[in-house]
Structure formats: structure tokens, C-alpha cells
Motif scaffolding. Structure first.
Motif, PDB file in Angstrom:
ATOM      1  N   GLY A 172       0.846  -1.263  -0.054  1.00 35.21           N
ATOM      2  CA  GLY A 172      -0.082   0.128   0.057  1.00 35.21           C
ATOM      3  C   GLY A 172       0.809   1.183   0.177  1.00 35.21           C
ATOM      4  N   GLY A 173       0.260   2.287   0.705  1.00 30.09           N
ATOM      5  CA  GLY A 173       1.241   3.417   0.745  1.00 30.09           C
ATOM      6  C   GLY A 173       0.960   4.334  -0.405  1.00 30.09           C
ATOM      7  N   PRO A 174       1.073   5.669  -0.290  1.00 31.02           N
ATOM      8  CA  PRO A 174       0.820   6.517  -1.483  1.00 31.02           C
ATOM      9  C   PRO A 174       1.605   6.323  -2.827  1.00 31.02           C
ATOM     10  N   ILE A 175       2.793   5.736  -2.661  1.00 29.18           N
ATOM     11  CA  ILE A 175       3.372   5.305  -3.897  1.00 29.18           C
ATOM     12  C   ILE A 175       2.575   4.324  -4.699  1.00 29.18           C
ATOM     13  N   LEU A 176       2.572   3.136  -4.045  1.00 31.38           N
ATOM     14  CA  LEU A 176       1.815   1.974  -4.622  1.00 31.38           C
ATOM     15  C   LEU A 176       0.534   2.113  -4.999  1.00 31.38           C
ATOM     16  N   ASP A 177      -0.204   3.008  -4.188  1.00 33.08           N
ATOM     17  CA  ASP A 177      -1.668   3.055  -4.299  1.00 33.08           C
ATOM     18  C   ASP A 177      -2.099   4.258  -5.400  1.00 33.08           C
ATOM     19  N   TYR A 181      -1.069   6.173 -11.085  1.00 33.80           N
ATOM     20  CA  TYR A 181      -1.558   7.194 -11.915  1.00 33.80           C
ATOM     21  C   TYR A 181      -0.570   8.136 -12.634  1.00 33.80           C
ATOM     22  N   TYR A 182       0.386   8.701 -11.699  1.00 32.15           N
ATOM     23  CA  TYR A 182       1.537   9.530 -11.944  1.00 32.15           C
ATOM     24  C   TYR A 182       2.468   9.038 -12.990  1.00 32.15           C
ATOM     25  N   ILE A 183       3.016   7.674 -12.382  1.00 32.89           N
ATOM     26  CA  ILE A 183       3.797   7.137 -13.591  1.00 32.89           C
ATOM     27  C   ILE A 183       3.555   6.714 -14.714  1.00 32.89           C
ATOM     28  N   ALA A 184       2.246   6.213 -14.814  1.00 25.33           N
ATOM     29  CA  ALA A 184       1.641   5.752 -16.041  1.00 25.33           C
ATOM     30  C   ALA A 184       1.506   7.046 -16.858  1.00 25.33           C
ATOM     31  N   ASN A 185       0.988   8.248 -16.396  1.00 24.57           N
ATOM     32  CA  ASN A 185       0.981   9.315 -17.176  1.00 24.57           C
ATOM     33  C   ASN A 185       2.259   9.907 -17.671  1.00 24.57           C
ATOM     34  N   LEU A 186       3.368   9.757 -16.670  1.00 19.53           N
ATOM     35  CA  LEU A 186       4.542  10.414 -17.079  1.00 19.53           C
ATOM     36  C   LEU A 186       5.293   9.450 -18.182  1.00 19.53           C
ATOM     37  N   ILE A 187       4.923   8.371 -18.287  1.00 28.80           N
ATOM     38  CA  ILE A 187       5.448   7.162 -19.217  1.00 28.80           C
ATOM     39  C   ILE A 187       4.739   7.617 -20.640  1.00 28.80           C
ATOM     40  N   GLN A 188       3.491   7.824 -20.406  1.00 29.25           N
ATOM     41  CA  GLN A 188       2.832   8.243 -21.803  1.00 29.25           C
ATOM     42  C   GLN A 188       3.379   9.441 -22.497  1.00 29.25           C
ATOM     43  N   LEU A 189       3.620  10.335 -21.406  1.00 27.26           N
ATOM     44  CA  LEU A 189       4.096  11.669 -21.949  1.00 27.26           C
ATOM     45  C   LEU A 189       5.472  11.826 -22.186  1.00 27.26           C
ATOM     46  N   LEU A 190       6.458  11.083 -21.583  1.00 24.41           N
ATOM     47  CA  LEU A 190       7.939  11.141 -21.634  1.00 24.41           C
ATOM     48  C   LEU A 190       8.596   9.855 -22.048  1.00 24.41           C
ATOM     49  N   GLY A 191       7.843   8.736 -21.853  1.00 21.76           N
ATOM     50  CA  GLY A 191       8.597   7.495 -22.245  1.00 21.76           C
ATOM     51  C   GLY A 191       9.102   6.672 -20.971  1.00 21.76           C
ATOM     52  N   HIS A 327      -1.587  -3.093 -26.726  1.00 21.93           N
ATOM     53  CA  HIS A 327      -2.734  -2.209 -26.096  1.00 21.93           C
ATOM     54  C   HIS A 327      -1.868  -1.275 -25.318  1.00 21.93           C
ATOM     55  N   MET A 328      -2.883  -0.293 -24.896  1.00 18.27           N
ATOM     56  CA  MET A 328      -2.345   0.914 -24.063  1.00 18.27           C
ATOM     57  C   MET A 328      -1.758   0.761 -22.841  1.00 18.27           C
ATOM     58  N   CYS A 329      -2.773  -0.207 -22.248  1.00 18.92           N
ATOM     59  CA  CYS A 329      -2.516  -0.371 -20.652  1.00 18.92           C
ATOM     60  C   CYS A 329      -1.517  -1.847 -20.536  1.00 18.92           C
ATOM     61  N   ALA A 330      -0.601  -1.946 -21.423  1.00 24.33           N
ATOM     62  CA  ALA A 330      -0.066  -3.218 -21.588  1.00 24.33           C
ATOM     63  C   ALA A 330       1.031  -3.618 -20.420  1.00 24.33           C
ATOM     64  N   LEU A 331       0.995  -5.143 -20.357  1.00 24.10           N
ATOM     65  CA  LEU A 331       2.011  -5.474 -19.113  1.00 24.10           C
ATOM     66  C   LEU A 331       3.220  -4.734 -18.998  1.00 24.10           C
ATOM     67  N   ASP A 332       4.085  -4.956 -20.285  1.00 24.57           N
ATOM     68  CA  ASP A 332       5.296  -4.089 -20.125  1.00 24.57           C
ATOM     69  C   ASP A 332       5.315  -2.787 -19.468  1.00 24.57           C
ATOM     70  N   ARG A 333       4.265  -1.951 -19.699  1.00 28.46           N
ATOM     71  CA  ARG A 333       4.388  -0.663 -19.178  1.00 28.46           C
ATOM     72  C   ARG A 333       3.946  -0.609 -17.820  1.00 28.46           C
ATOM     73  N   ALA A 334       2.978  -1.535 -17.476  1.00 28.14           N
ATOM     74  CA  ALA A 334       2.660  -1.851 -16.077  1.00 28.14           C
ATOM     75  C   ALA A 334       3.743  -2.312 -15.232  1.00 28.14           C
ATOM     76  N   LEU A 335       4.405  -3.295 -15.793  1.00 27.27           N
ATOM     77  CA  LEU A 335       5.753  -3.729 -15.259  1.00 27.27           C
ATOM     78  C   LEU A 335       6.894  -2.751 -14.971  1.00 27.27           C
ATOM     79  N   HIS A 336       7.039  -1.846 -16.146  1.00 28.63           N
ATOM     80  CA  HIS A 336       8.003  -0.902 -15.844  1.00 28.63           C
ATOM     81  C   HIS A 336       7.635   0.037 -14.986  1.00 28.63           C
ATOM     82  N   GLY A 337       6.239   0.518 -14.542  1.00 30.09           N
ATOM     83  CA  GLY A 337       5.843   1.214 -13.623  1.00 30.09           C
ATOM     84  C   GLY A 337       5.981   0.596 -12.264  1.00 30.09           C
ATOM     85  N   VAL A 338       5.769  -0.459 -12.256  1.00 29.57           N
ATOM     86  CA  VAL A 338       5.790  -1.600 -10.735  1.00 29.57           C
ATOM     87  C   VAL A 338       7.509  -1.470 -10.329  1.00 29.57           C
TER      88      VAL A 338
END
Length: 379
Positions: A172-177, A181-191, A327-338
């Protein structure tokens, strides 16, 4: 391949109402059934939305279910998603996808072996405002992005959530909860991110619940609730991220980007809409309103009208399954965010900079025409 893919939902907590109420506006899939370890909760939810209630085992074994939507608590995401993949189902999970890079790598290996798609929230970066910001960046309106700031800070979750315990446990905590949202948006904006360094703290070891029905109970805090991190992107941009549940009030913007030709102020990536501001030559540049369907307010939150199109990521994944594409919400992007988020927490413990080992591409942009296709007549 079937024109309509059938969805089974596992986990009938608060977030399930968003999926069940918003899903009918999208095409390509239909939620047939739900399940929860609390069978009474599943029955109540099924009756409310006119779907079937099944046990978790029944749902996983159901031949009429093509996709499992995993809405369990974060600590159960990995186990439930792996069971769904083993059962031959595509998976779309709430955030975070998993709680460790190792879990995510095992999930990726199994999905590739089975030839199945895995997607993960958040899909809020598909919102009209965030896609408009992407459009402006891609046009070069602020030039090369050098740096930026993100802030997601509040007094905590125990004042409103009926069962806030898991927010303060590992996973939990603010980073994983809220960080997804912030990391996914930064990845779609900046890579993708290259490295992170952070400082973390647990200012209060116990917190009192002030929400009903458990007001007055104490929670032991087992994960950092104040985090300050610096993210260096492969593009060269350096972004400061502040995340905390120990802040009574502040005046920071949700997200700002600073470039060689100007600056951009972005709305809260926890929502799909909001104002985007472009600052050039020291003054705000008037912007034409983008006619994007995922930016139109459709719900009232408090006293404000907000745009909420959760399940857009699921609908886009369904389209990707039909079209045989990424797809846009693909595993590779989610995994990079994790990896980014867990590295932030690890850096907070060690004090060392951590270099990423995963990589992902920016997702495709979702312009108004592409967004409308997810709401239009089914393909």
C-alpha cells in the motif's frame, strides 16, 4: 473470434461499482458475472447490476468467460491473475499490476506461453486532458522537456475509507496506491524511466480511523507514507515526485512539465479530465478546447463534475485482442511502472540511486477519433 468477449469480475469492493456502472458505455465486451471470497457481497453486487454471482473457482473454470478483471486487494493481484492465466483467460487488473518485479516477470512469462493478453489500470492517462497534453508535447509546443514536478499529497485514507488497513501495509502507501496514476501518465508523456533516487519516512507508526463504521480503531503503519523521489527519464527529463499521506494542506500543482520553449500545467492524473495550461513567453497561451469524449464530465465528485471513464483501458485491450496489436495499458508498461515504484521504496531504504532493468515504449496516442471508436458501434 467472438465479436463480444465476456468478462468475469473478481473482487466486489468499492472499485467494482466503477467498472460495473461504466462498462455498458463501451463496446466489445460484456460483464457476465462477478465473484468474491465474501459470497454475500458478490450476490449483492450481482443483483444490483443484473449479472450472475459465481464463486471464484466457478468463475475461473467458466467456459463462457474470456477475460478476468482482477479487482482484489493489491496483495492478491499476483495470485488471482496467475490463476486466471492458468485457466486460459486474458487478464485486466486494477493497479498495481503486482507488488514486485519478480512477480511481474513470472506473469509475463506465463502470458507469453499461453498467448494471452494482460492489461493493468490505471487507464486515466487515456483521458481527454492527458491526451491533449500528449498532443501538445508531440507538436513541440514546450520544446524538449527538461524537468518537471508531480505532487499527490493529502492527510490520508483513514478519514473516508471504510476499511483503510491495507493502505498502510506493504503493497500500500501513497506510492503503490496513487503513484501508478502519475507514473503511467509520465510514461505516456515522456517514455520510460532510466533511474530513481528517493527519501522515505513513516512519520506516524499508528493512525486512528475516523471513518465509519470503524471510527476510533488504530492501524499499525508498515510502509512509508511520505516519499520524495527524483526520476530521471531515458529522454533526459528529470522529474521530482512528492507523495504523502501526512500533509494537511498544500498549494502544489498535480503535475507540471518544463521545456525549452515553455511550460505545461496538467490536471490530476487520477481523473480523465481537467484543465491543461500552456505557458509560452511568460504568459498563458489560449488553447482551443479539444473535443475528446473521455474529457467530458459525467459524474459528480463532491461538488465538482468530473470525467470518469474507467474501463476504457479494458475496452481498448479488447479491441487490441481483435486487431492483434499492442494495447495501451499493456503488461510491459505496467511492469515498468511497478519497477519504478518499488525502486523508489528500495532507494528510500538504501539511499542509493537505482537503475531500471525493464524498458517499455510509450503507448500510442488516443486522439478523439480513436477514443470514440471505443464507444461507437461494436466492431
Amino acid at each position: 473470434m467472438k465479436t463480444i468477449l465476456n468478462v468475469g469480475l473478481i473482487g466486489c469492493g468499492n472499485i467494482s461499482d466503477s467498472y460495473l456502472s461504466l462498462a455498458p458505455q463501451f463496446c466489445g465486451f460484456k460483464i457476465l458475472a462477478c465473484a468474491d471470497l465474501n459470497t454475500e457481497l458478490a450476490v449483492t453486487k450481482a443483483q444490483k447490476y443484473g449479472i450472475e454471482s459465481r464463486t471464484v473457482d466457478q468463475l475461473l473454470a467458466s467456459q463462457d468467460i474470456d477475460i478476468i478483471v482482477n479487482l482484489t486487494i493489491p496483495a492478491a493481484h499476483y495470485a488471482v491473475s496467475m490463476q486466471a492465466l492458468e485457466a486460459g483467460k486474458h487478464v485486466y487488473s486494477e493497479k498495481p499490476l503486482v507488488l514486485s518485479l519478480e512477480e511481474g516477470q513470472k506473469m509475463k512469462a506465463l502470458s507469453l506461453k499461453k498467448g494471452l493478453k494482460v492489461g493493468s489500470a490505471p487507464d486515466t492517462f487515456m483521458g481527454g486532458s492527458h491526451q491533449f497534453a500528449r498532443h501538445l508535447l508531440d507538436k513541440g509546443e514546450i520544446g524538449e522537456v527538461y524537468s518537471g514536478t508531480c505532487h499527490v499529497m493529502s492527510a490520508g485514507m483513514e478519514s473516508w475509507h471504510p476499511n483503510p488497513d491495507f493502505f498502510f501495509k506493504p503493497g500500500g502507501g501513497p506510492i503503490l496506491d496513487l503513484g501508478p496514476y502519475y507514473i503511467a501518465n509520465l510514461i505516456q508523456l515522456l517514455g520510460p524511466v532510466e533511474s530513481v533516487i528517493a527519501k522515505t519516512a513513516i512519520p506516524r507508526k499508528q493512525r486512528k480511523i475516523t471513518s465509519q463504521p470503524r471510527s476510533g480503531e488504530m492501524i499499525d503503519v508498515e510502509t512509508p507514507t511520505t516519499i520524495h523521489a527524483i526520476l530521471t527519464f531515458e529522454s533526459g527529463a528529470v522529474i521530482t515526485l512528492g507523495a504523502s499521506w501526512d500533509v494537511k494542506a498544500h498549494q502544489h500543482s498535480h503535475m507540471e512539465l518544463y521545456g525549452s520553449k515553455g511550460s505545461m500545467y496538467l490536471p490530476d492524473p487520477n481523473f480523465f479530465g481537467g484543465k491543461v495550461s500552456l505557458i509560452q513567453d511568460g504568459r498563458e497561451t489560449p488553447l482551443q478546447v479539444w473535443d475528446h469524449p473521455f474529457g467530458v464530465p459525467n459524474q459528480i465528485h463532491g461538488e465538482l463534475a468530473k470525467a470518469n471513464y474507467r474501463t476504457a483501458g479494458l475496452a481498448e485491450m479488447v479491441m487490441a485482442i481483435h486487431m492483434g496489436r499492442d494495447h495501451m495499458c499493456a503488461l510491459d508498461r505496467a511492469l515498468h511502472g511497478v519497477e519504478v515504484m518499488t525502486a523508489i521504496l528500495a532507494s528510500g531504504e538504501s539511499g542509493q540511486s537505482i537503475k531500471m532493468t525493464t524498458h517499455c515504449d510509450r503507448p500510442r496516442a488516443l486522439d478523439p477519433i480513436a477514443a470514440k471508436a471505443l464507444l461507437a458501434a461494436c466492431f
